[in-house]
Design a protein around this motif. Structure first.
Motif, PDB file in Angstrom:
ATOM      1  N   HIS A  82      37.728  32.830  42.692  1.00  0.00           N
ATOM      2  CA  HIS A  82      38.187  33.785  43.709  1.00  0.00           C
ATOM      3  C   HIS A  82      39.300  34.650  43.124  1.00  0.00           C
ATOM      4  O   HIS A  82      40.220  34.133  42.485  1.00  0.00           O
ATOM      5  CB  HIS A  82      38.688  33.050  44.953  1.00  0.00           C
ATOM      6  N   LYS A  83      39.193  35.953  43.326  1.00  0.00           N
ATOM      7  CA  LYS A  83      40.213  36.878  42.828  1.00  0.00           C
ATOM      8  C   LYS A  83      40.882  37.567  44.014  1.00  0.00           C
ATOM      9  O   LYS A  83      40.206  38.007  44.941  1.00  0.00           O
ATOM     10  CB  LYS A  83      39.570  37.936  41.917  1.00  0.00           C
ATOM     11  N   LEU A  99      41.859  32.304  51.275  1.00  0.00           N
ATOM     12  CA  LEU A  99      41.674  31.540  50.033  1.00  0.00           C
ATOM     13  C   LEU A  99      41.730  30.035  50.319  1.00  0.00           C
ATOM     14  O   LEU A  99      40.871  29.270  49.871  1.00  0.00           O
ATOM     15  CB  LEU A  99      42.768  31.931  49.027  1.00  0.00           C
ATOM     16  N   TYR A 115      41.319  30.289  41.035  1.00  0.00           N
ATOM     17  CA  TYR A 115      41.637  31.561  41.689  1.00  0.00           C
ATOM     18  C   TYR A 115      42.643  32.330  40.843  1.00  0.00           C
ATOM     19  O   TYR A 115      43.525  31.755  40.202  1.00  0.00           O
ATOM     20  CB  TYR A 115      42.114  31.385  43.136  1.00  0.00           C
TER      21      TYR A 115
END
Length: 329
Positions: A82-83, A99, A115
């Protein structure tokens, strides 16, 4: 071209060795804080680390770049990577909450999760506090990678829970090579390297029409100082000052002038490999005939003094008028 650890070792030797050692010993930290100037390779290293974590087919430190994990990371579609980037001017609490929610689910393909938070210094206070709570309860197989140009703007409590990794400015030869790989000519890459140590800024400047005109004005001023001295004050008033309106812009103009006179010194010393304005070799040779080595060296001191006066808020046009008179002496 697929990025491998050898590329990162060339760009950031110390940082890369530290991270490679962690992968080798299966001691990847639960949280990293990569800090350093823009364009020094923070995101590239974060992505390469993520690929090394997820790639199931790697036999060395390098990811295979061909498996579905590697391909999806490169395309930005990996379900367990995840960015987070700023939403507008900041990273908001809702982004961190989202997130956290994502990370409550079991990994879709393994229990590993990574992440990456870009421009982490832009987290709001609420977002920082939510992230801190998240970092305080690390999952065994979760890796957080925070990227920032300003680590001091990040909560000290967050910094203390991350492995801090400082990215050094690129050395000039490496920067030149990086810029040429981005499509800049050798001469342009050399000039940009003399102006900035930041890849992104250098690429931006190379496409900037204002900067291109600034370069032309410097060459015009030099030729006028040699051949039309009486017209220099008019040129400064009607062309130079209207282009270099802000003090920061004027500093850039003086930086270019400084590089030019350094080149004149290099001409005198026959150090052709050090010349930056390589596209103007004939003009530099003419300038070295006009200004002796001693006078060119003095001019460098005059320009440095002019830069200091600008910082001390002396009137810009007075600074330029005095400087051109000193150079003409």
């Amino acid at each position: 071209m697929d990025l491998v650890w050898e590329d990162m070792l060339e760009k950031q030797p110390i940082v890369s060795k530290m991270v490679m050692n962690s992968i080798n010993k299966s001691r990847i930290s639960h949280a990293y804080l990569f800090h350093g100037d823009k364009g020094t390779g923070k995101f590239e290293l974060a992505q390469l680390l993520a690929m090394s974590i997820f790639c199931k087919k790697r036999t060395t430190l390098d990811p295979c770049h061909e498996c579905s994990d590697c391909r999806r990371i490169k395309s930005g579609n990996h379900p367990d990577l995840h960015k987070i980037i700023p939403d507008g001017a900041s990273i908001k609490k809702e982004q961190i909450l989202h997130l956290q929610k994502e990370f409550t689910y079991t990994g879709l393909e393994s229990n590993k999760k990574v992440y990456i938070i870009s421009q982490a210094e832009k987290m709001t206070d609420n977002a920082s506090n939510r992230l801190l709570k998240f970092l305080e309860e690390p999952s065994q197989q979760t890796t957080a990678i925070l990227l920032t140009e300003n680590s001091h703007a990040i909560l000290s409590t967050i910094r203390s829970r991350c492995q801090m990794i400082a990215f050094k400015p690129l050395n000039p030869l490496q920067l030149e090579k990086s810029l040429q790989s981005e499509g800049l000519t050798e001469a342009n890459a050399r000039l940009m390297t003399a102006i900035t140590n930041n890849v992104s800024e250098a690429i931006e400047k190379s496409k900037d029409t204002w900067f291109a005109q600034a370069r032309k004005l410097v060459v015009q001023l030099i030729e006028m100082l040699q051949h039309n001295r009486g017209e220099v004050p008019i040129f400064v008033h009607t062309q130079w000052m209207p282009h270099f309106k802000e003090r920061s812009q004027l500093q850039e103009g003086l930086d270019l002038l400084l590089i030019w006179f350094r080149d004149v010194v290099h001409c005198h010393l026959e150090e052709t490999s050090a010349i930056v304005f390589a596209n103007h070799q004939d003009k530099l040779e003419a300038a070295s005939m006009f200004w002796s080595l001693g006078h060119a060296t003095e001019c460098l001191q005059f320009i440095m003094e002019a830069k200091r006066k600008l910082e001390q808020n002396v009137h810009p046009q007075l600074v330029l008028e005095q400087l051109t008179l000193q150079i003409q002496r």
